[in-house]
Scaffold this motif. Structure first.
Motif, PDB file in Angstrom:
ATOM      1  N   THR A   1     -26.488  35.854 -17.964  1.00 53.95           N
ATOM      2  CA  THR A   1     -27.294  36.029 -19.174  1.00 53.95           C
ATOM      3  C   THR A   1     -28.308  37.159 -19.050  1.00 53.95           C
ATOM      4  N   ASP A   2     -28.427  37.699 -17.809  1.00 50.79           N
ATOM      5  CA  ASP A   2     -29.390  38.774 -17.542  1.00 50.79           C
ATOM      6  C   ASP A   2     -30.807  38.334 -17.894  1.00 50.79           C
ATOM      7  N   SER A   3     -31.061  37.038 -17.737  1.00 44.88           N
ATOM      8  CA  SER A   3     -32.382  36.510 -18.054  1.00 44.88           C
ATOM      9  C   SER A   3     -32.594  35.200 -17.320  1.00 44.88           C
ATOM     10  N   GLU A   4     -33.824  34.968 -16.859  1.00 43.33           N
ATOM     11  CA  GLU A   4     -34.179  33.699 -16.234  1.00 43.33           C
ATOM     12  C   GLU A   4     -35.216  32.966 -17.079  1.00 43.33           C
ATOM     13  N   ASP A   5     -35.204  33.272 -18.390  1.00 47.31           N
ATOM     14  CA  ASP A   5     -36.157  32.642 -19.290  1.00 47.31           C
ATOM     15  C   ASP A   5     -35.833  31.158 -19.469  1.00 47.31           C
ATOM     16  N   ILE A   6     -36.864  30.397 -19.858  1.00 42.69           N
ATOM     17  CA  ILE A   6     -36.692  28.979 -20.174  1.00 42.69           C
ATOM     18  C   ILE A   6     -36.608  28.846 -21.688  1.00 42.69           C
ATOM     19  N   PRO A   7     -35.542  28.221 -22.212  1.00 41.33           N
ATOM     20  CA  PRO A   7     -35.417  28.129 -23.673  1.00 41.33           C
ATOM     21  C   PRO A   7     -36.348  27.078 -24.269  1.00 41.33           C
ATOM     22  N   ALA A   8     -37.018  27.465 -25.327  1.00 41.96           N
ATOM     23  CA  ALA A   8     -37.793  26.523 -26.142  1.00 41.96           C
ATOM     24  C   ALA A   8     -37.011  26.290 -27.426  1.00 41.96           C
TER      25      ALA A   8
ATOM     26  N   THR B   1     -43.725  20.455 -37.511  1.00 43.24           N
ATOM     27  CA  THR B   1     -43.052  21.325 -36.538  1.00 43.24           C
ATOM     28  C   THR B   1     -43.208  20.765 -35.128  1.00 43.24           C
ATOM     29  N   TRP B   2     -42.245  21.067 -34.289  1.00 46.37           N
ATOM     30  CA  TRP B   2     -42.276  20.650 -32.888  1.00 46.37           C
ATOM     31  C   TRP B   2     -41.688  21.757 -32.016  1.00 46.37           C
ATOM     32  N   VAL B   3     -42.133  21.810 -30.774  1.00 49.05           N
ATOM     33  CA  VAL B   3     -41.516  22.664 -29.764  1.00 49.05           C
ATOM     34  C   VAL B   3     -40.998  21.744 -28.666  1.00 49.05           C
ATOM     35  N   THR B   4     -39.696  21.753 -28.460  1.00 51.54           N
ATOM     36  CA  THR B   4     -39.083  20.858 -27.490  1.00 51.54           C
ATOM     37  C   THR B   4     -38.120  21.647 -26.613  1.00 51.54           C
ATOM     38  N   GLY B   5     -37.127  20.992 -26.071  1.00 52.49           N
ATOM     39  CA  GLY B   5     -36.193  21.665 -25.163  1.00 52.49           C
ATOM     40  C   GLY B   5     -36.792  21.800 -23.768  1.00 52.49           C
ATOM     41  N   PRO B   6     -36.104  22.485 -22.862  1.00 49.82           N
ATOM     42  CA  PRO B   6     -36.589  22.627 -21.481  1.00 49.82           C
ATOM     43  C   PRO B   6     -38.010  23.160 -21.382  1.00 49.82           C
ATOM     44  N   ALA B   7     -38.365  24.151 -22.223  1.00 46.90           N
ATOM     45  CA  ALA B   7     -39.721  24.705 -22.163  1.00 46.90           C
ATOM     46  C   ALA B   7     -40.753  23.679 -22.614  1.00 46.90           C
ATOM     47  N   GLY B   8     -40.430  22.898 -23.629  1.00 50.88           N
ATOM     48  CA  GLY B   8     -41.357  21.876 -24.111  1.00 50.88           C
ATOM     49  C   GLY B   8     -41.621  20.810 -23.071  1.00 50.88           C
ATOM     50  N   PHE B   9     -40.558  20.338 -22.421  1.00 52.67           N
ATOM     51  CA  PHE B   9     -40.739  19.318 -21.393  1.00 52.67           C
ATOM     52  C   PHE B   9     -41.445  19.893 -20.168  1.00 52.67           C
ATOM     53  N   SER B  10     -41.183  21.152 -19.847  1.00 55.01           N
ATOM     54  CA  SER B  10     -41.883  21.795 -18.742  1.00 55.01           C
ATOM     55  C   SER B  10     -43.375  21.882 -19.029  1.00 55.01           C
ATOM     56  N   ALA B  11     -43.721  22.180 -20.275  1.00 56.39           N
ATOM     57  CA  ALA B  11     -45.134  22.234 -20.662  1.00 56.39           C
ATOM     58  C   ALA B  11     -45.780  20.861 -20.551  1.00 56.39           C
TER      59      ALA B  11
ATOM     60  N   SER C   1     -40.736  33.249 -20.884  1.00 56.46           N
ATOM     61  CA  SER C   1     -40.664  33.747 -19.518  1.00 56.46           C
ATOM     62  C   SER C   1     -40.978  32.645 -18.517  1.00 56.46           C
ATOM     63  N   ALA C   2     -40.075  32.466 -17.541  1.00 51.90           N
ATOM     64  CA  ALA C   2     -40.289  31.448 -16.512  1.00 51.90           C
ATOM     65  C   ALA C   2     -41.357  31.870 -15.522  1.00 51.90           C
ATOM     66  N   SER C   3     -41.629  33.161 -15.446  1.00 47.74           N
ATOM     67  CA  SER C   3     -42.608  33.655 -14.478  1.00 47.74           C
ATOM     68  C   SER C   3     -44.044  33.565 -14.994  1.00 47.74           C
ATOM     69  N   GLY C   4     -44.195  33.292 -16.288  1.00 45.35           N
ATOM     70  CA  GLY C   4     -45.533  33.199 -16.857  1.00 45.35           C
ATOM     71  C   GLY C   4     -45.987  31.759 -16.976  1.00 45.35           C
ATOM     72  N   ASP C   5     -47.055  31.550 -17.718  1.00 46.40           N
ATOM     73  CA  ASP C   5     -47.588  30.211 -17.960  1.00 46.40           C
ATOM     74  C   ASP C   5     -46.821  29.599 -19.124  1.00 46.40           C
ATOM     75  N   VAL C   6     -45.841  28.753 -18.791  1.00 49.50           N
ATOM     76  CA  VAL C   6     -44.980  28.170 -19.822  1.00 49.50           C
ATOM     77  C   VAL C   6     -45.798  27.294 -20.762  1.00 49.50           C
ATOM     78  N   GLY C   7     -46.746  26.543 -20.210  1.00 52.22           N
ATOM     79  CA  GLY C   7     -47.562  25.673 -21.043  1.00 52.22           C
ATOM     80  C   GLY C   7     -48.336  26.445 -22.089  1.00 52.22           C
ATOM     81  N   ALA C   8     -48.949  27.564 -21.678  1.00 55.48           N
ATOM     82  CA  ALA C   8     -49.710  28.378 -22.622  1.00 55.48           C
ATOM     83  C   ALA C   8     -48.798  28.991 -23.673  1.00 55.48           C
ATOM     84  N   ALA C   9     -47.590  29.417 -23.244  1.00 56.80           N
ATOM     85  CA  ALA C   9     -46.640  30.012 -24.190  1.00 56.80           C
ATOM     86  C   ALA C   9     -46.182  28.993 -25.224  1.00 56.80           C
TER      87      ALA C   9
END
Length: 683
Positions: A64-71, A146-156, A118-126
């Protein structure tokens, strides 16, 4: 005490030791706020290297040329969303790179969109910023949320839960210990000295662990950090209580504080080192774990125990040497060698003298009834549901990610935003796609463009929520389907990670528990120069653990209403309760052996129980309170560990060590020392 040419080197030595610890604490203090720099709470980072989910995670970036966490963004209303509203959501997300356009649900009442963070940044703040952007865009729409969920939401969510470790957890643990010490000693200076011993040990331990984690020698997570904090504070305080008790005894027969200090060190060094070695040996058995979250805890926590022992045997003796009897003000111990000689060094009145008298009169009735009570509680162990919990249940209390996942499941396929990743050879890709397509548990299929080393990436969306039992069954079935067709494929993603984590935890539990028992048994045999006594001590501790687990199962199921437990919960509970619970038996058994050498076994048992009763009870209450403090972190795993260990320590303190062990030993008599010389001389 006047400083003379004879005594000044002793004061200098004490001052140098205190200065060394002060420097260590001064350097390490700022690192309490920097743990996040070297820690990770990603579940895939702690899986075995051989696990499918781990290998897939490592290769995803190449496809995928990316290591981002999907929200996953979810916008839902009480009625059908208008085209203008859907377009407005797209506009709000349009400035975020890589975000997908809004995808309407079949019923028209919701849209979803995918935003890579970005997985390298502050996921919670994002995630917080993304949530604010959505709220601003939909604020004027009645009935729309509205809600933000998915892997990024649970990581936060996890990040927010762990955020209280440096502040709230430490404050609650230290506050609880301080209150207990005030009640125990009815002094101000002594509790401060004991707390300083614990906090300095923790600070230097954290400093060491931080640099080891930075160098990649150990892995550090919020969970490991929390356990390290509690373990060091609890253990260092327990060792300090034992030393203070010995120091008080020595002050009753010595006017010279140096003589009292050396006598206290001689009397406490063996049980403290034996206790610490037992805990370290039990923790290092976790290195056998396939799961890195377990194996990395072993060395991290062991480092903490090393500094807890070092602090209790160097810093605290130095502080008490400088303060002398003033440390106990206003209840300074009197110099009364005649009273000590008359009492034989053992109090003849008080609660523990009465308990010891009861054990002396009715040993068999006491140990049999206590054992039956513990076995009755242990009968409920099968009710413990420790096969794993869903990701959405990991965080207790309110959770935007969990609520968003529920809304997503009502309007879209439950696995949206958390696809199953399949990496398979290009030649087997059509067959693999056919296997996936033939399974009703999977919906949309997609294949990433390009190949990596002759392999392709296939993505599949689960019809059920990615963290549900149905999704886990689907992924297990998919793996089996590939195996049946002879397809060499690796399956990863959120669901596969949960499966591999639970399977590794179950494997670890089966392997490590017997090893811990054997290692601790060996240490006790060396310490007590006996075979039978260590066997009995280990057996009683295991029964105590089983009783604690049985009661915990009832509380989890019928009082707290927990959805289940992680497979690692019984393992962690066992390691902490057996390794720490055996401490009190070590404190008791070493004193019993010391007294038995002078007065005979049965008299030694009564004397040992009387002398150690107060200090061991205080130590047990302190350790239970520190582990209970873990429950302030709103994570299911830590709350369950807090209850199991705190309750189990109290069972060890008030039942096993106070009644079961001394009564059983008293009933058997000198035979407990078989086959040592003490048994031969006293039989």
């Amino acid at each position: 005490m006047r400083v003379t040419t004879r005594t000044w080197p002793r004061f200098l030595l004490a001052g140098v030791l205190i200065l060394i610890w002060l420097i260590g604490a001064g350097v390490g203090g700022p690192y309490f706020g920097r743990v996040s720099e070297v820690s990770s709470n990603e579940r895939t980072a702690y899986l075995p290297e051989s696990a499918d989910a781990t290998r897939v995670q490592e290769l995803l970036g190449e496809f995928t040329d990316s290591e981002d966490i999907p929200a996953v963004v979810v916008v839902a209303g009480d009625s059908e969303l208008t085209p203008e509203q859907i377009a407005a959501v797209g506009t709000a997300l349009g400035n975020l790179p890589g975000s997908s356009p809004p995808i309407p649900s079949a019923d028209g009442r919701a849209v979803e969109a995918f935003v890579p963070l970005s997985a390298s940044g502050d996921v919670g703040a994002a995630v917080t910023q993304l949530s604010t952007t959505l709220d601003d865009a939909t604020a004027a729409w009645p009935g729309v949320s509205t809600w933000v969920t998915g892997p990024a939401g649970f990581s936060a969510d996890l990040g927010a839960a762990f955020s209280g470790i440096d502040g709230l957890l430490l404050l609650v643990a230290v506050g609880a210990v301080f209150i207990i010490l005030i009640a125990v000693y009815r002094s101000l200076l002594l509790p401060v000295a004991v707390l300083a011993t614990s906090l300095f040990a923790l600070t230097v331990a954290l400093l060491s662990v931080w640099w080891l984690a930075r160098a990649g020698v150990v892995l550090l997570s919020g969970q490991t950090q929390g356990i390290l904090f509690i373990l060091v504070i609890g253990a260092a305080t327990d060792y300090s209580l034992l030393y203070v008790s010995r120091f008080r005894e020595e002050l009753r027969v010595h006017t010279d504080r140096w003589a009292a200090t050396t006598g206290a060190i001689r009397g406490s060094i063996e049980p403290i080192l034996a206790s610490g070695a037992t805990v370290i040996a039990g923790l290092l058995c976790l290195l056998l774990s396939d799961l890195k979250s377990n194996s990395t805890l072993g060395p991290v926590a062991s480092i903490g125990i090393v500094f807890a022992m070092a602090s209790a045997l160097t810093l605290l003796p130095s502080l008490l040497f400088l303060f002398g009897r003033a440390a106990f003000w206003p209840r300074r111990p009197k110099y009364e060698p005649d009273v000590v000689r008359r009492e034989g060094g053992v109090p003849t009145h008080g609660v523990w003298a009465r308990v010891a008298g009861l054990v002396h009169r009715r040993p068999r009735a006491i140990w049999v009834s206590t054992l039956l009570l513990l076995l009755g509680a242990a009968a409920f162990v099968p009710q413990l549901q420790a096969s794993g919990v869903s990701q959405s249940d990991l965080v207790l209390g309110s959770s935007e990610a969990r609520e968003g996942q529920e809304v997503l499941g009502r309007h879209f396929p439950g696995g949206s935003g958390s696809p199953v990743y399949v990496i398979v050879g290009a030649q087997d890709a059509p067959a693999a796609t056919a296997v996936i397509g033939g399974n009703d548990s999977f919906g949309d299929l997609g294949t990433a463009q390009g190949q990596v080393d002759g392999q392709v990436l296939v993505q599949a969306t689960l019809t059920d929520a990615a963290d549900s039992p149905a999704a886990e069954n689907a992924v297990r079935g998919l793996r089996q389907g590939f195996a049946d067709e002879g397809i060499d494929a690796m399956v990863g993603g959120v669901t596969a990670t949960a499966i591999d984590t639970d399977d590794a935890s179950t494997h670890d539990r089966t392997l490590i528990i017997p090893v811990v028992l054997l290692v601790i048994l060996g240490i006790l045999m060396l310490l007590l120069r006996s075979v039978l006594a260590p066997l009995l001590l280990v057996a009683t501790t295991v029964v105590s653990f089983a009783a604690a687990l049985g009661v915990s199962a009832l509380m989890f199921n019928h009082v707290f209403g927990f959805p289940g437990a992680d497979p690692a919960v019984p393992l962690y509970g066992f390691v902490f309760l057996v390794a720490l619970g055996i401490d009190y038996n070590i404190f008791l058994a070493t004193r019993i052996r010391e007294e038995s050498l002078r007065h005979g076994t049965r008299t030694g048992i009564i004397r040992g129980l009387t002398v150690t009763g107060g200090v061991i009870t205080s130590a047990g209450i302190v350790l239970a309170a520190t582990f209970a403090a873990l429950s302030v972190i709103p994570l299911l795993f830590l709350v369950q560990i807090a209850f199991i260990v705190a309750f189990g320590v109290l069972v060890d303190t008030f039942l096993v060590r106070a009644f079961l062990v001394p009564a059983l030993f008293h009933d058997i008599g000198p035979g407990i020392w078989w086959p040592s010389r003490l048994w031969k001389e006293r039989k």
